[in-house]
Design a protein around this motif. Structure first.
Motif, short mmCIF file in Angstrom:
data_model
loop_
_atom_site.label_atom_id
_atom_site.label_comp_id
_atom_site.label_asym_id
_atom_site.label_seq_id
_atom_site.Cartn_x
_atom_site.Cartn_y
_atom_site.Cartn_z
N ASN A 11 0.77 -1.06 -0.11
CA ASN A 11 0.15 -0.15 -0.18
C ASN A 11 0.82 1.24 0.12
N PRO A 12 1.03 1.65 -1.16
CA PRO A 12 1.72 3.11 -1.03
C PRO A 12 1.48 4.24 -0.61
N SER A 13 2.44 5.01 0.34
CA SER A 13 1.93 6.26 0.75
C SER A 13 1.70 7.21 0.09
N THR A 14 2.12 7.37 -1.15
CA THR A 14 1.71 8.31 -2.30
C THR A 14 1.47 7.80 -3.46
N PHE A 15 0.56 8.28 -4.40
CA PHE A 15 0.36 8.01 -5.76
C PHE A 15 1.03 8.93 -6.59
N ILE A 16 1.32 8.65 -7.90
CA ILE A 16 2.01 9.55 -8.85
C ILE A 16 0.84 9.81 -9.88
N LEU A 17 0.59 11.04 -9.96
CA LEU A 17 -0.22 11.70 -10.99
C LEU A 17 0.28 11.89 -12.33
N GLN A 18 0.10 11.03 -13.48
CA GLN A 18 0.70 11.21 -14.75
C GLN A 18 0.47 12.45 -15.35
N GLY A 19 -0.51 13.07 -15.17
CA GLY A 19 -0.99 14.19 -16.02
C GLY A 19 -1.79 13.70 -17.28
N ILE A 20 -1.32 13.97 -18.63
CA ILE A 20 -2.06 13.45 -19.69
C ILE A 20 -0.75 12.53 -20.10
N PRO A 21 -1.15 11.21 -20.20
CA PRO A 21 0.09 10.40 -20.53
C PRO A 21 0.21 10.23 -22.06
N GLY A 22 1.49 10.55 -22.47
CA GLY A 22 1.95 10.83 -23.80
C GLY A 22 2.16 12.08 -24.19
N LEU A 23 1.61 13.11 -23.58
CA LEU A 23 1.53 14.31 -24.03
C LEU A 23 2.11 15.35 -22.97
#
Length: 315
Positions: A11-23
């Protein structure tokens, strides 16, 4: 492969938001229309709230519901846009696990609340047009407040299983969310467990809550249109239809793209991911921008109040 992808955590303490993948290279440019729409939405919805508060003639159920809609749009927008813009501008991709679930809850909760407000607005128009003599006795201030409270409670309770279930799943493959915000299905898809209960509950909310709302609105507007076209004169029909056209346009703009995107995300697997993400974000961005513009332009009382306000300032 992102440096954030791992296989040795539960269970991660944080997530990583990728934004708009590929852009990712175009994030700064993408942020310009997003930020512009955010500013327009804030100014437009606060203008609606200010206008209704200041104009005594607008203290009616229709405009109370419009104020509820404005507040809901502001919450949905503010739940997402600041973090999105921090990703686009500062590459600030990390979000705490609990903060992610909180963001998920607020986004989906207030979307369900918005759907409920549209039902209330359709009911208000139905009574006003089909039974106008009883409108003031049925939709009293206390009844409008009860409707608002019921809509809020329904949204809060219906969406509560989203974060509660998501918190139970183990996340052992990756903590990268291919979105600029924590959407329910995006988070659940990261879990390395049988998450069918979350998926099925999400479909239940879509079809048995949102679609039931849409069905109730469709029935209401069928009766409304029948009443309108039974009016004796063309001028009366056009005038009455004009009072409903803005409501109908806003409602269609909310439900039809939302249903299309939800089904596309679940079943159209061949559509590029960046297209999924862009369309979903535009869908969530547009209603808070369009709603105050449409109601401000189409509603004579709001338009007249704003014209008087700016005329007095100019003199």
């Amino acid at each position: 492969m992102s440096e954030y992808n791992t296989t040795d955590f539960t269970n991660p303490s944080t997530f990583i938001l990728q934004g708009i993948p590929g852009l990712e290279a175009a994030h700064v440019w993408i942020s310009i229309p997003f930020c512009t729409m955010y500013v327009i939405a804030i100014l437009g919805n606060f203008t609606i709230l200010f206008t209704v508060k200041m104009e005594q003639s607008l203290h009616e159920p229709m405009y109370y519901f419009l104020c509820m809609l404005a507040v809901t749009d502001l919450v949905v927008h503010t739940s997402r846009l600041p973090k999105m813009l921090s990703i686009f501008w500062f590459n600030s991709r990390e979000i705490d696990f609990s903060a992610c679930l909180t963001q998920m809850y607020f986004i989906h909760c207030f979307l369900v609340i918005e759907s409920g407000i549209f039902v209330a607005m359709a009911f208000d128009r139905y009574v006003a047009i089909c039974d106008p003599l009883r409108h003031s006795t049925i939709l009293t201030n206390s009844f409008v407040a009860m409707i608002g409270l019921a809509v809020m409670l329904r949204g809060s309770i219906v969406i509560l299983p989203f974060p509660l279930l998501a918190r139970q799943w183990p996340y052992c493959r990756t903590n990268v969310i291919p979105q600029p915000y924590c959407a329910h299905i995006s988070v659940v898809n990261l879990a390395c467990a049988d998450t069918r209960v979350s998926s099925y509950y999400g479909l239940f909310v879509l079809f048995c809550v949102m679609n039931l709302d849409a069905a109730f609105i469709a029935v209401s507007y069928t009766q409304i249109l029948r009443a309108i076209f039974s009016l004796p004169t063309k001028d009366a029909r056009l005038k009455t239809l004009g009072t409903c056209s803005s409501h109908l346009f806003v409602i269609l703009a909310f439900y039809i793209p939302g249903l299309f995107i939800s089904l596309m995300y679940r079943f159209a697997q061949n559509v590029p991911l960046h297209f999924h993400v862009l369309i979903a974000n535009v869908y969530l961005l547009m209603p808070p921008v369009l709603n105050p513009i449409i109601y401000g332009v189409r509603t004579k009382q709001i338009r007249d109040r704003l014209l008087r306000l700016f005329t007095h300032k100019g003199t």
